[in-house]
Design a protein around this motif. Structure first.
Motif, short mmCIF file in Angstrom:
data_model
loop_
_atom_site.label_atom_id
_atom_site.label_comp_id
_atom_site.label_asym_id
_atom_site.label_seq_id
_atom_site.Cartn_x
_atom_site.Cartn_y
_atom_site.Cartn_z
N LEU A 96 0.91 -1.15 0.00
CA LEU A 96 0.00 0.00 0.00
C LEU A 96 0.94 1.20 0.00
O LEU A 96 1.61 1.46 1.00
N ASP A 97 1.04 1.89 -1.15
CA ASP A 97 2.04 2.95 -1.22
C ASP A 97 1.51 4.27 -0.63
O ASP A 97 0.35 4.37 -0.23
N TRP A 98 2.39 5.27 -0.61
CA TRP A 98 2.03 6.53 0.04
C TRP A 98 0.99 7.32 -0.77
O TRP A 98 0.46 8.32 -0.28
N ASN A 99 0.72 6.87 -1.99
CA ASN A 99 -0.35 7.50 -2.78
C ASN A 99 -1.65 6.72 -2.67
O ASN A 99 -2.54 6.85 -3.51
N ASN A 100 -1.76 5.86 -1.66
CA ASN A 100 -2.97 5.07 -1.41
C ASN A 100 -3.29 4.08 -2.53
O ASN A 100 -4.45 3.75 -2.76
N LEU A 102 -2.91 0.28 -3.88
CA LEU A 102 -2.63 -1.09 -3.45
C LEU A 102 -2.14 -1.83 -4.68
O LEU A 102 -2.87 -1.94 -5.68
N LYS A 103 -0.90 -2.31 -4.65
CA LYS A 103 -0.35 -2.91 -5.86
C LYS A 103 0.59 -4.07 -5.56
O LYS A 103 1.14 -4.18 -4.46
N LEU A 104 0.76 -4.91 -6.59
CA LEU A 104 1.69 -6.03 -6.51
C LEU A 104 2.89 -5.67 -7.35
O LEU A 104 2.74 -5.28 -8.51
C1 LIG Z 1 2.89 9.38 -5.93
O1 LIG Z 1 2.37 10.23 -6.96
C2 LIG Z 1 3.31 11.23 -7.37
C3 LIG Z 1 2.60 12.15 -8.34
O2 LIG Z 1 1.87 11.42 -9.30
C4 LIG Z 1 4.54 10.54 -7.98
O3 LIG Z 1 5.48 11.50 -8.37
C5 LIG Z 1 5.15 9.62 -6.94
O4 LIG Z 1 6.22 8.89 -7.51
C6 LIG Z 1 4.11 8.65 -6.41
N1 LIG Z 1 4.67 7.88 -5.30
C7 LIG Z 1 4.64 6.56 -5.25
C8 LIG Z 1 5.19 5.94 -4.01
O5 LIG Z 1 4.15 5.87 -6.15
#
Ligand SMILES: *[C@@H]1O[C@H](CO)[C@@H](O)[C@H](O)[C@H]1NC(C)=O
Ligand SMILES: *[C@@H]1O[C@H](CO)[C@@H](O)[C@H](O)[C@H]1NC(C)=O
Ligand SMILES: *[C@@H]1O[C@H](CO)[C@@H](O)[C@H](O)[C@H]1NC(C)=O
Ligand SMILES: *[C@@H]1O[C@H](CO)[C@@H](O)[C@H](O)[C@H]1NC(C)=O
Ligand SMILES: *[C@@H]1O[C@H](CO)[C@@H](O)[C@H](O)[C@H]1NC(C)=O
Ligand SMILES: *[C@@H]1O[C@H](CO)[C@@H](O)[C@H](O)[C@H]1NC(C)=O
Length: 306
Positions: A96-100, A102-104
């Motif tokens: 679960l990444d910081w952009n919410n 959920l991915k494999l």
């Molecule tokens: C989150 O989104 C931003 C903007 O789209 C992007 O630059 C960043 O790499 C993303 N972070 C992750 C952890 O995917």
């Protein structure tokens, strides 16, 4: 024979019981930044369900899948990357990444996105992924103080794969256009979509099984007053289940719960097999493989096969 089987099941039970003792320490939730790999798992609060990586050995390929296991009936009830198996042993990781999102992720391949939630606008809420005691894996926005659910953004229950659990729906959401239907696995150990599909016909008020798109079996019409289907034994089904049909401007669907007086402590689950039978482990709702196009016994549809 029976003794042998009992011994084997006892041994399997002991193995699973010890696995679960070990897994008891596991959490049911991924927070942003958390990962799950093949040596960890999420376990629902009561321990009934777990989310983990499972490898199916199928012919020349060994494929790794994100799976939900029902501890009380040791088989996987849901698969996360059904259409995109990850070739084992390239190690897969659920994040679960910081952009919410959920991915494999896995070596040598694009990430497989399972679902995504928008950024939270309220600083006192956060997005987490939780495996519930119903077997539902949800991506939700929660109150960071008391953990209460503010919004569910995605749920595995919207994507039944081969197994239909209490609380899942078959039908249609008119607002989103989402269709709740399910398809069998390709083979016993290959969860890719197989030949049989099961869906709810909102106009005919019946369940339908198709093979390669051709109608093979119907449950017959659902009668709301008795909560029974024409071609599903009322005595058998009423002992175990409470069927419900919901029909309003937002959605049309069929769902069920297990009745309280069902003494078996197995978590009920209905399975549509790749052979075309639809059963709950002891009771057969349908044997679509027996519908040859000539007989109309038990809901078979005439003239449909071949
Ligand atoms: C989150 O989104 C931003 C903007 O789209 C992007 O630059 C960043 O790499 C993303 N972070 C992750 C952890 O995917
Ligand atoms: C899984 O993650 C843990 C903690 O990061 C790590 O110690 C372990 O080696 C990983 N297992 C695999 C199979 O990658
Ligand atoms: C798949 O797994 C089996 C059993 O672990 C192993 O014998 C076989 O070599 C594996 N095949 C591949 C292609 O990795
Ligand atoms: C966050 O939610 C709380 C409670 O609902 C509300 O009082 C507050 O105004 C919200 N804050 C923002 C920035 O939306
Ligand atoms: C979160 O829960 C606390 C305690 O129940 C409450 O005071 C607060 O308003 C809630 N915040 C939001 C954003 O709902
Ligand atoms: C059956 O399910 C319906 C709808 O969820 C509920 O209103 C009803 O009380 C249930 N009946 C029994 C006997 O559990």
């Amino acid at each position: 024979m029976a003794t042998g089987l009992m011994m084997i099941s006892s041994i399997i039970f002991i193995i699973f019981a010890s696995l679960w003792t070990y897994h008891d320490a596991a959490s049911d939730t991924l927070k942003p930044g958390d990962t799950l790999n093949s040596s960890s798992s999420l376990v629902s609060a009561s321990g009934k369900f777990s989310l983990y990586f499972y490898v199916y050995i199928d012919g020349s390929n060994n494929n790794s899948y994100l799976a939900i296991l029902n501890k009380e009936a040791p088989n996987n009830v849901w698969i996360g990357n059904r259409d995109t198996p990850i070739v084992y042993p390239s190690s897969a990781v659920l994040t679960l990444d910081w952009n919410n999102t959920l991915k494999l992720t896995h070596q040598g391949g694009d990430p497989i996105v399972i679902s995504s939630a928008p950024q939270t606008s309220n600083i006192s809420t956060s997005v987490v992924a939780t495996l519930l005691d119903s077997g539902n894996f949800i991506l939700q926005e929660v109150n960071s103080t008391d953990g209460s659910t503010k919004q569910v953004w995605w749920q595995s229950f919207d994507y039944p794969f081969g197994t239909f659990l209490p609380g899942m729906k078959l039908g249609i959401n008119h607002k989103s256009g989402h269709l709740w239907s399910m398809s069998s696995w390709a083979t016993y150990n290959n969860p890719m979509p197989g030949p049989f599909t099961l869906d709810w016909d909102p106009n005919g008020h019946q369940l339908q099984i198709r093979r390669q798109g051709v109608l093979y079996w119907t449950s017959g019409v659902f009668t709301s007053s008795s909560k029974t289907f024409e071609f599903i034994s009322a005595e058998e089904s009423k002992l175990r289940y409470n069927f419900s049909v919901v029909s309003n401007e937002n959605e049309d669907y069929f769902t069920y719960t297990a009745v309280d007086h069902d003494q078996s402590d197995q978590k009920p689950q209905w399975v549509l097999t790749f052979m075309g039978s639809f059963h709950d482990g002891s009771f057969n709702f349908a044997q679509a493989e027996d519908c040859d196009g000539y007989n109309t016994v038990g809901g078979c549809v005439r003239g449909s096969a071949k």
